[in-house]
Design a protein around this motif. Structure first.
Motif, PDB file in Angstrom:
ATOM      1  N   PRO A 240     -18.332  -0.536  -7.787  1.00 59.18           N
ATOM      2  CA  PRO A 240     -18.896  -0.789  -6.695  1.00 59.18           C
ATOM      3  C   PRO A 240     -19.182   0.538  -5.430  1.00 59.18           C
ATOM      4  O   PRO A 240     -19.241   0.225  -4.410  1.00 59.18           O
ATOM      5  CB  PRO A 240     -18.733  -2.189  -6.110  1.00 59.18           C
ATOM      6  N   GLN A 241     -18.688   1.292  -6.124  1.00 58.53           N
ATOM      7  CA  GLN A 241     -18.489   2.664  -5.187  1.00 58.53           C
ATOM      8  C   GLN A 241     -19.559   2.824  -4.217  1.00 58.53           C
ATOM      9  O   GLN A 241     -19.243   3.029  -2.806  1.00 58.53           O
ATOM     10  CB  GLN A 241     -18.170   4.011  -5.966  1.00 58.53           C
ATOM     11  N   GLN A 242     -20.843   3.185  -4.641  1.00 59.64           N
ATOM     12  CA  GLN A 242     -21.756   3.288  -3.595  1.00 59.64           C
ATOM     13  C   GLN A 242     -21.969   2.269  -2.625  1.00 59.64           C
ATOM     14  O   GLN A 242     -22.107   2.382  -1.347  1.00 59.64           O
ATOM     15  CB  GLN A 242     -23.114   3.659  -4.140  1.00 59.64           C
ATOM     16  N   PHE A 243     -22.015   0.983  -3.200  1.00 64.35           N
ATOM     17  CA  PHE A 243     -22.372  -0.121  -2.422  1.00 64.35           C
ATOM     18  C   PHE A 243     -21.102  -0.362  -1.495  1.00 64.35           C
ATOM     19  O   PHE A 243     -21.391  -0.795  -0.124  1.00 64.35           O
ATOM     20  CB  PHE A 243     -22.500  -1.693  -3.150  1.00 64.35           C
ATOM     21  N   LYS A 244     -19.888  -0.150  -1.534  1.00 67.00           N
ATOM     22  CA  LYS A 244     -18.796  -0.308  -0.680  1.00 67.00           C
ATOM     23  C   LYS A 244     -18.909   0.629   0.470  1.00 67.00           C
ATOM     24  O   LYS A 244     -18.915   0.256   1.686  1.00 67.00           O
ATOM     25  CB  LYS A 244     -17.466  -0.534  -1.423  1.00 67.00           C
ATOM     26  N   GLN A 245     -19.194   1.982   0.006  1.00 67.38           N
ATOM     27  CA  GLN A 245     -19.574   2.941   1.275  1.00 67.38           C
ATOM     28  C   GLN A 245     -20.797   2.462   2.062  1.00 67.38           C
ATOM     29  O   GLN A 245     -20.688   2.564   3.175  1.00 67.38           O
ATOM     30  CB  GLN A 245     -19.847   4.233   0.713  1.00 67.38           C
ATOM     31  N   ILE A 538     -10.437   9.166   0.671  1.00 62.42           N
ATOM     32  CA  ILE A 538     -11.145   8.910   1.842  1.00 62.42           C
ATOM     33  C   ILE A 538     -12.452   9.942   1.746  1.00 62.42           C
ATOM     34  O   ILE A 538     -12.543  10.620   0.736  1.00 62.42           O
ATOM     35  CB  ILE A 538     -10.463   9.953   3.057  1.00 62.42           C
ATOM     36  N   ARG A 539     -13.550   9.232   2.187  1.00 63.37           N
ATOM     37  CA  ARG A 539     -14.688   9.784   1.389  1.00 63.37           C
ATOM     38  C   ARG A 539     -15.549  10.660   2.478  1.00 63.37           C
ATOM     39  O   ARG A 539     -15.323  10.798   4.015  1.00 63.37           O
ATOM     40  CB  ARG A 539     -15.902   8.508   1.388  1.00 63.37           C
ATOM     41  N   ILE A 540     -16.694  11.276   1.985  1.00 65.03           N
ATOM     42  CA  ILE A 540     -17.446  12.139   2.683  1.00 65.03           C
ATOM     43  C   ILE A 540     -18.373  11.332   3.462  1.00 65.03           C
ATOM     44  O   ILE A 540     -18.888  10.569   3.070  1.00 65.03           O
ATOM     45  CB  ILE A 540     -18.136  13.463   1.733  1.00 65.03           C
TER      46      ILE A 540
HETATM   47  N1  ASP Z   1     -14.327   3.658  -7.197  1.00 61.80           N
HETATM   48  C1  ASP Z   1     -13.360   4.312  -7.513  1.00 61.80           C
HETATM   49  C2  ASP Z   1     -12.823   3.992  -8.955  1.00 61.80           C
HETATM   50  O1  ASP Z   1     -13.506   3.275  -9.600  1.00 61.80           O
HETATM   51  C3  ASP Z   1     -12.155   3.818  -6.602  1.00 61.80           C
HETATM   52  C4  ASP Z   1     -12.414   4.315  -5.397  1.00 61.80           C
HETATM   53  O2  ASP Z   1     -12.475   5.653  -5.104  1.00 61.80           O
HETATM   54  O3  ASP Z   1     -12.220   3.507  -4.417  1.00 61.80           O
HETATM   55  O4  ASP Z   1     -12.135   4.639  -9.377  1.00 61.80           O
END
Ligand code: ASP
Length: 651
Positions: A240-245, A538-540
């Protein structure tokens, strides 16, 4: 405290009837051990008690139990099993109870019955101290056959060996085993503790994110789902990477989810096409914050029958992990580290070492296998050298140290005394040790040595040497990754070491525009006993920077992520997160041989559900609404027939 996991594992290897009882008793105990409040196990249902809970304190009580017939002895005793344990039932022998006797004596094993009767004390000399319910038995008054059981494909006894194919084909029967019950219940308990920690103690919000999503650039291959719009497809998310951001942009502040993720990658023993992550994201956090959260989370949810976790976990830079262990997921339970001995061999006469060292990135690396001369056989060394040649196109030289001066190796005569003594000093070698030596480009030589290190550890352990304590959980943070790595298939191009949303190290941002391969990232991986069990970054949060990374560095199609780029422009907070691989974590915690053993309904090695036969074919008329047609490969006939018998092709 009573360590029931080690008992559980130990007992599995002793094929006696008593074994099953012990395992069940352990399973029963686990439930009491691991929760402060003993749950109501018999509310709302047709029983008064569970089979596993009855003790001397229940003497004289009238009880009703429901369970499976595990075992019958001389038509006098019957052992009844439920999820909680085993209890002995006395089959009435008097004429007036003939119908009860008939039911209990005629029902096949694994039939499910309901019995009512009185809890009585077992006669002196007949108590079974190995069984938690071993002081009592049930004097049955009435019995009901709830459902009879046909002849089983395998016995529900833990010591009965069965192939994994058969277990997966009849998964619902396999789930009756004490081991599977234990694995799934422990998983449930740990997840509950994690929820408690995240939501109740730290204010996280559990949010479900979509499964039907769209293609994301980079990363793993995704599963594609047809839609009714011609030529349009959903994709199942890798995570769910994009959704969580986006939830952070949406002000949720602290998100978590027990998230199902999908990756259409080839089969590997520790992978599944669908798997579960404990997925986490936080606003206004830095790397240390995420790491502390995870340490607290694991400490809180760690099973209470194991040694408590000591935090903080140690940390190791990526470069050190590679140099000393040849991998980004070092198994730090044992030494045997890789040592760079290049300097010692600058004047060597050994051809391939000379050759390697004359190249710009050339190095010589060694590992020392303690007591290798005693435990390794000639054929082991031969297979090690063959592995190096086949997979790395590299030479490996074994040096046996019978005594410190006596070099028993093909190159021994070329190794000067000075080098020999240097090796002894640097690697701290002792009598009977074996040194393995290779030469080549740093990364490749380390990676080969890392593989050999693990291989030799396995070999030594197979010969009885205790290298890795089975009760040890060695957590490690691997940090300071590069932001990008050269693509394997085309090293001129770069790909993300983690994923394209990972932020560069603040002090390296300027290098992004000049020497992107030198940029360090704010990415961290969590390793347990040599397995990657989590990773995050940590994200951009700056749209322009994200655009530059996607477009200019990674050469990805930015249009696919326009929604995310747009969102970053609307006041996105700084944020970061992590995901823990729940299946792998549980596999290590339970000591299971495979992640399939901690998943209720896993896919086979080849991605099939052997029980239901998925994936399955669909008639052409049902494909019509999706505007798709199957283009059958040449060997379609073989494919079709094997898909009718998936098990035949899986074992
Ligand atoms: N979405 C990343 C993964 O599945 C984990 C993260 O960067 O939070 O590896």
């Amino acid at each position: 405290m009573f360590c029931w996991l080690s008992r559980l594992c130990g007992e599995l290897s002793t094929p006696t009837r008593r074994t099953t009882q012990l395992i069940w008793s352990s399973a029963a105990r686990s439930m009491v051990l691991s929760s402060q409040r003993i749950p109501e196990l018999s509310s709302f249902v047709a029983r008064t008690n569970t089979c596993g809970e009855l003790r001397s304190s229940h003497l004289g009580q009238e009880v009703t139990l429901c369970g499976w017939i595990q075992f019958r002895r001389q038509n006098i005793f019957l052992v009844l099993r439920d999820f909680h344990g085993l209890v002995q039932v006395v089959i009435p022998q008097d004429e007036s109870a003939a119908s009860v006797k008939k039911i209990l004596c005629e029902a096949p094993m694994e039939s499910v019955v309901q019995v009512s009767g009185t809890v009585i004390s077992r006669p002196p000399g007949q108590k079974n101290p190995k069984m938690p319910t071993g002081e009592i038995e049930i004097k049955v008054k009435t019995a009901k056959l709830l459902n009879s059981c046909k002849k089983l494909p395998f016995e529900i006894k833990d010591f009965m060996k069965k192939t994994e194919t058969l277990r997966l084909q009849y998964r619902y029967l396999d789930l009756r085993s004490a081991q599977m019950q234990y694995n799934l219940r422990l998983r449930s308990q740990m997840v509950m503790k994690m929820r408690e920690y995240l939501c109740n103690l730290h204010g996280f919000v559990d949010v479900e994110t979509p499964t039907l999503f769209k293609r994301t650039p980079g990363g793993a291959k995704e599963f594609v789902i047809p839609s009714r719009e011609p030529g349009k497809f959903y994709s199942l998310p890798q995570s769910p990477q994009q959704f969580k951001q986006l939830l952070m942009v949406g002000g949720l502040d602290r998100y978590f989810q027990v998230a199902r993720c999908y990756r259409d990658e080839g089969s590997r023993p520790d992978r599944q096409p669908e798997f579960t992550q404990i997925d986490i994201e936080m606003s206004f956090v830095d790397q240390t914050g995420v790491q502390s959260l995870i340490e607290g989370l694991l400490q809180y949810s760690w099973p209470s029958d194991k040694d408590p976790l000591v935090v903080p976990f140690p940390s190791m830079p990526f470069a050190e992990a590679l140099a000393s262990y040849g991998t980004d997921k070092p198994d730090t339970r044992f030494g045997m580290k890789i040592v760079d001995i290049s300097d010692m061999f600058r004047n060597t006469e050994v051809g391939f070492l000379q050759d390697a060292l004359s190249k710009p990135q050339g190095t010589v690396k060694a590992i020392c296998i303690r007591k290798g001369a005693k435990y390794l056989k000639r054929k082991d060394i031969e297979s090690i050298r063959k592995f190096a040649a086949d997979h790395f196109n590299e030479e490996v030289l074994p040096i046996f140290l019978k005594t410190n001066e006596n070099w028993n190796s093909p190159v021994a005569k070329f190794i000067m005394e000075e080098q020999g003594l240097g090796l002894v000093k640097l690697l701290e070698t002792q009598e009977e040790d074996v040194v393995l030596l290779t030469a080549g480009e740093h990364k490749k030589a380390c990676s080969l040595m890392g593989k050999l290190r693990l291989e030799c550890a396995d070999l030594l352990e197979a010969r009885g040497v205790v290298l890795r304590d089975p009760a040890l959980f060695s957590f490690l943070w691997v940090v300071d990754f590069p932001l990008f790595l050269p693509k394997e298939e085309n090293p001129q191009e770069l790909e993300s070491a983690h994923h394209p949303f990972t932020a560069p190290h603040p002090s390296d941002i300027h290098l992004l525009y000049t020497e992107p391969h030198k940029v360090r990232s704010q990415h961290y991986d969590l390793v347990l006993n040599g397995n990657e069990i989590g990773g995050g970054s940590i994200r951009i949060h700056n749209s322009e920077l994200q655009h530059y990374v996607l477009d200019t560095v990674l050469k990805e199609d930015v249009k696919l992520l326009s929604h995310l780029l747009q969102a970053l422009d609307y006041g996105a907070p700084p944020h970061g997160g992590i995901a823990l691989g729940l299946d792998r974590l549980m596999c290590l915690v339970t000591g299971a041989p495979s992640i399939r053993d901690v998943i209720a309904f896993p896919k086979s090695f080849r991605g099939h559900d052997l029980m239901s036969n998925a994936p399955d074919s669909i008639p052409p008329e049902e494909l019509k609404p999706y505007h798709i047609q199957v283009s059958w490969p040449m060997d379609a006939e073989t494919e079709k027939s094997s898909s009718n018998h998936p098990c035949r092709s899986e074992s």
